[in-house]
Design a protein around this motif. Structure first.
Motif, PDB file in Angstrom:
ATOM      1  N   LEU A  71       0.818  -1.209   0.000  1.00 29.21           N
ATOM      2  CA  LEU A  71       0.000   0.000   0.000  1.00 29.21           C
ATOM      3  C   LEU A  71       0.854   1.263   0.000  1.00 29.21           C
ATOM      4  O   LEU A  71       0.561   2.224  -0.713  1.00 29.21           O
ATOM      5  N   VAL A  72       1.935   1.259   0.777  1.00 26.59           N
ATOM      6  CA  VAL A  72       2.816   2.423   0.813  1.00 26.59           C
ATOM      7  C   VAL A  72       3.588   2.547  -0.505  1.00 26.59           C
ATOM      8  O   VAL A  72       3.792   3.658  -1.012  1.00 26.59           O
ATOM      9  N   ALA A  73       3.995   1.425  -1.094  1.00 28.32           N
ATOM     10  CA  ALA A  73       4.674   1.473  -2.398  1.00 28.32           C
ATOM     11  C   ALA A  73       3.744   2.036  -3.467  1.00 28.32           C
ATOM     12  O   ALA A  73       4.171   2.823  -4.324  1.00 28.32           O
ATOM     13  N   ASN A  74       2.458   1.664  -3.423  1.00 29.02           N
ATOM     14  CA  ASN A  74       1.480   2.218  -4.360  1.00 29.02           C
ATOM     15  C   ASN A  74       1.292   3.714  -4.130  1.00 29.02           C
ATOM     16  O   ASN A  74       1.098   4.474  -5.084  1.00 29.02           O
ATOM     17  N   ALA A  75       1.353   4.148  -2.878  1.00 28.44           N
ATOM     18  CA  ALA A  75       1.219   5.577  -2.580  1.00 28.44           C
ATOM     19  C   ALA A  75       2.404   6.351  -3.151  1.00 28.44           C
ATOM     20  O   ALA A  75       2.229   7.418  -3.736  1.00 28.44           O
ATOM     21  N   VAL A  76       3.613   5.798  -3.027  1.00 28.64           N
ATOM     22  CA  VAL A  76       4.798   6.468  -3.568  1.00 28.64           C
ATOM     23  C   VAL A  76       4.709   6.552  -5.088  1.00 28.64           C
ATOM     24  O   VAL A  76       4.989   7.592  -5.688  1.00 28.64           O
ATOM     25  N   LYS A  77       4.277   5.460  -5.716  1.00 25.92           N
ATOM     26  CA  LYS A  77       4.122   5.476  -7.178  1.00 25.92           C
ATOM     27  C   LYS A  77       3.019   6.440  -7.603  1.00 25.92           C
ATOM     28  O   LYS A  77       3.130   7.126  -8.612  1.00 25.92           O
ATOM     29  N   GLY A  78       1.940   6.503  -6.829  1.00 27.76           N
ATOM     30  CA  GLY A  78       0.812   7.371  -7.166  1.00 27.76           C
ATOM     31  C   GLY A  78       1.161   8.843  -7.127  1.00 27.76           C
ATOM     32  O   GLY A  78       0.753   9.605  -7.995  1.00 27.76           O
ATOM     33  N   VAL A  79       1.943   9.272  -6.132  1.00 27.30           N
ATOM     34  CA  VAL A  79       2.261  10.698  -6.028  1.00 27.30           C
ATOM     35  C   VAL A  79       3.354  11.111  -7.006  1.00 27.30           C
ATOM     36  O   VAL A  79       3.560  12.301  -7.231  1.00 27.30           O
ATOM     37  N   THR A  80       4.071  10.152  -7.599  1.00 24.76           N
ATOM     38  CA  THR A  80       5.079  10.506  -8.602  1.00 24.76           C
ATOM     39  C   THR A  80       4.546  10.352 -10.020  1.00 24.76           C
ATOM     40  O   THR A  80       4.692  11.247 -10.840  1.00 24.76           O
ATOM     41  N   GLU A  81       3.917   9.216 -10.329  1.00 24.39           N
ATOM     42  CA  GLU A  81       3.443   8.938 -11.689  1.00 24.39           C
ATOM     43  C   GLU A  81       1.930   9.049 -11.820  1.00 24.39           C
ATOM     44  O   GLU A  81       1.427   9.466 -12.845  1.00 24.39           O
ATOM     45  N   GLY A  82       1.198   8.617 -10.809  1.00 23.27           N
ATOM     46  CA  GLY A  82      -0.257   8.567 -10.876  1.00 23.27           C
ATOM     47  C   GLY A  82      -0.721   7.243 -11.464  1.00 23.27           C
ATOM     48  O   GLY A  82       0.064   6.483 -12.024  1.00 23.27           O
ATOM     49  N   PHE A  83      -2.007   6.974 -11.329  1.00 24.00           N
ATOM     50  CA  PHE A  83      -2.606   5.751 -11.856  1.00 24.00           C
ATOM     51  C   PHE A  83      -3.722   6.114 -12.819  1.00 24.00           C
ATOM     52  O   PHE A  83      -4.421   7.113 -12.632  1.00 24.00           O
ATOM     53  N   THR A  84      -3.900   5.302 -13.864  1.00 25.66           N
ATOM     54  CA  THR A  84      -4.983   5.529 -14.825  1.00 25.66           C
ATOM     55  C   THR A  84      -5.667   4.212 -15.146  1.00 25.66           C
ATOM     56  O   THR A  84      -5.041   3.151 -15.119  1.00 25.66           O
ATOM     57  N   LYS A  85      -6.944   4.302 -15.441  1.00 20.83           N
ATOM     58  CA  LYS A  85      -7.735   3.186 -15.958  1.00 20.83           C
ATOM     59  C   LYS A  85      -8.494   3.725 -17.155  1.00 20.83           C
ATOM     60  O   LYS A  85      -9.068   4.805 -17.099  1.00 20.83           O
ATOM     61  N   GLU A  86      -8.504   2.960 -18.239  1.00 24.11           N
ATOM     62  CA  GLU A  86      -9.208   3.381 -19.448  1.00 24.11           C
ATOM     63  C   GLU A  86     -10.398   2.471 -19.675  1.00 24.11           C
ATOM     64  O   GLU A  86     -10.306   1.251 -19.503  1.00 24.11           O
ATOM     65  N   LEU A  87     -11.524   3.071 -20.061  1.00 25.72           N
ATOM     66  CA  LEU A  87     -12.752   2.332 -20.334  1.00 25.72           C
ATOM     67  C   LEU A  87     -13.244   2.687 -21.727  1.00 25.72           C
ATOM     68  O   LEU A  87     -13.071   3.816 -22.192  1.00 25.72           O
ATOM     69  N   ASP A  88     -13.850   1.722 -22.398  1.00 28.55           N
ATOM     70  CA  ASP A  88     -14.451   1.925 -23.716  1.00 28.55           C
ATOM     71  C   ASP A  88     -15.951   1.727 -23.607  1.00 28.55           C
ATOM     72  O   ASP A  88     -16.422   0.822 -22.915  1.00 28.55           O
ATOM     73  N   ILE A  89     -16.710   2.557 -24.329  1.00 32.46           N
ATOM     74  CA  ILE A  89     -18.160   2.409 -24.400  1.00 32.46           C
ATOM     75  C   ILE A  89     -18.464   1.831 -25.770  1.00 32.46           C
ATOM     76  O   ILE A  89     -18.104   2.414 -26.795  1.00 32.46           O
ATOM     77  N   VAL A  90     -19.122   0.668 -25.800  1.00 29.08           N
ATOM     78  CA  VAL A  90     -19.420  -0.018 -27.055  1.00 29.08           C
ATOM     79  C   VAL A  90     -20.928  -0.169 -27.181  1.00 29.08           C
ATOM     80  O   VAL A  90     -21.583  -0.674 -26.273  1.00 29.08           O
ATOM     81  N   GLY A  91     -21.480   0.275 -28.289  1.00 31.49           N
ATOM     82  CA  GLY A  91     -22.903   0.141 -28.543  1.00 31.49           C
ATOM     83  C   GLY A  91     -23.423   1.321 -29.345  1.00 31.49           C
ATOM     84  O   GLY A  91     -22.920   2.440 -29.205  1.00 31.49           O
ATOM     85  N   VAL A  92     -24.411   1.065 -30.172  1.00 32.58           N
ATOM     86  CA  VAL A  92     -24.983   2.120 -31.006  1.00 32.58           C
ATOM     87  C   VAL A  92     -25.740   3.100 -30.111  1.00 32.58           C
ATOM     88  O   VAL A  92     -26.618   2.714 -29.340  1.00 32.58           O
ATOM     89  N   GLY A  93     -25.372   4.369 -30.182  1.00 22.58           N
ATOM     90  CA  GLY A  93     -26.028   5.396 -29.381  1.00 22.58           C
ATOM     91  C   GLY A  93     -25.497   5.525 -27.968  1.00 22.58           C
ATOM     92  O   GLY A  93     -25.939   6.400 -27.230  1.00 22.58           O
ATOM     93  N   PHE A  94     -24.560   4.662 -27.560  1.00 23.09           N
ATOM     94  CA  PHE A  94     -23.986   4.751 -26.217  1.00 23.09           C
ATOM     95  C   PHE A  94     -22.874   5.796 -26.256  1.00 23.09           C
ATOM     96  O   PHE A  94     -21.991   5.735 -27.105  1.00 23.09           O
ATOM     97  N   ARG A  95     -22.896   6.737 -25.328  1.00 28.34           N
ATOM     98  CA  ARG A  95     -21.855   7.762 -25.308  1.00 28.34           C
ATOM     99  C   ARG A  95     -21.779   8.401 -23.927  1.00 28.34           C
ATOM    100  O   ARG A  95     -22.651   8.215 -23.085  1.00 28.34           O
ATOM    101  N   ALA A  96     -20.719   9.188 -23.744  1.00 32.19           N
ATOM    102  CA  ALA A  96     -20.511   9.911 -22.495  1.00 32.19           C
ATOM    103  C   ALA A  96     -20.160  11.349 -22.822  1.00 32.19           C
ATOM    104  O   ALA A  96     -19.611  11.648 -23.881  1.00 32.19           O
ATOM    105  N   GLU A  97     -20.491  12.231 -21.878  1.00 31.57           N
ATOM    106  CA  GLU A  97     -20.194  13.646 -22.058  1.00 31.57           C
ATOM    107  C   GLU A  97     -19.685  14.189 -20.726  1.00 31.57           C
ATOM    108  O   GLU A  97     -20.325  14.019 -19.690  1.00 31.57           O
ATOM    109  N   GLY A  98     -18.510  14.813 -20.755  1.00 32.67           N
ATOM    110  CA  GLY A  98     -17.931  15.364 -19.542  1.00 32.67           C
ATOM    111  C   GLY A  98     -18.499  16.731 -19.229  1.00 32.67           C
ATOM    112  O   GLY A  98     -18.602  17.586 -20.102  1.00 32.67           O
ATOM    113  N   LYS A  99     -18.885  16.935 -17.986  1.00 34.33           N
ATOM    114  CA  LYS A  99     -19.333  18.246 -17.515  1.00 34.33           C
ATOM    115  C   LYS A  99     -18.368  18.694 -16.431  1.00 34.33           C
ATOM    116  O   LYS A  99     -17.369  18.039 -16.178  1.00 34.33           O
ATOM    117  N   LYS A 100     -18.676  19.800 -15.757  1.00 37.11           N
ATOM    118  CA  LYS A 100     -17.744  20.370 -14.790  1.00 37.11           C
ATOM    119  C   LYS A 100     -17.428  19.403 -13.640  1.00 37.11           C
ATOM    120  O   LYS A 100     -16.274  19.099 -13.381  1.00 37.11           O
TER     121      LYS A 100
END
Length: 179
Positions: A71-100
């Motif tokens: 957990l502490v090793a993940n914290a050190v990596k997180g504050v230097t590099e950060g973590f990301t997860k990518e998701l895909d939306i699949v389907g006709v008419g399926f979409r996302a819109e970012g707001k504030k």
């Protein structure tokens, strides 16, 4: 002895580690992460490295030793590099819109779904069908990505829905038809 627990954690120059009683606070260029320390585990800094030690060799102590170090090793990596997860939306008419402070999803329901962005997390929407969740806390990034995926899990028959990028789905055969 725990193989993971006895590995030292290298502390980069830009990272500051404070050991306060029952928690370790890691501060770096991307932010701050605080982790609780399980009872019986101690952290010490030696020569730009953080070392975890345990009081005895009982079963729970051995498990907590590796967990606390990870957990502490993940914290050190997180504050230097950060973590990301990518998701895909699949389907006709399926979409996302970012707001504030939220992301609005159109996922085939009769109403749009508004997902509030928790503090400490960045969510960016690319091309309306790709979502990138990023932050410094690995657990929070993973939980937010799982919550978003849970809004419309991939359908096993049509493979429509929200999935992790690179996730391989097993498509089921539909009805066998008439004989």
């Amino acid at each position: 002895m725990s193989r993971i627990g006895k590995k030292p954690i290298a502390i980069p120059d830009k990272v500051k580690v404070d050991i306060k009683g029952d928690s370790v606070v890691v501060t770096g260029p991307k932010g701050t992460v605080s982790n609780p320390i399980p009872p019986g585990i101690k952290f010490q800094t030696k020569d730009k490295q953080l070392v975890a030690t345990r009081l005895d060799d009982s079963g729970p102590q051995r498990a907590f030793h590796g967990l606390a170090r990870a957990l502490v090793a993940n914290a050190v990596k997180g504050v230097t590099e950060g973590f990301t997860k990518e998701l895909d939306i699949v389907g006709v008419g399926f979409r996302a819109e970012g707001k504030k402070n939220s992301v609005v999803f159109a996922l085939g329901f009769s109403h749009p779904i508004e997902y509030p962005i928790p503090p400490g997390i960045n969510i960016t929407v690319d091309k309306q069908t790709k979502i990138v969740v990023s932050g410094v806390d690995r657990q929070l990034v993973g939980q937010v990505a799982a919550n978003i995926r849970g809004l419309k899990k991939p359908d096993p028959y049509k493979n429509k829905g929200i999935r992790y990028t690179g996730e391989r789905l097993k498509k089921k055969a539909g009805k066998a038809g008439g004989k």
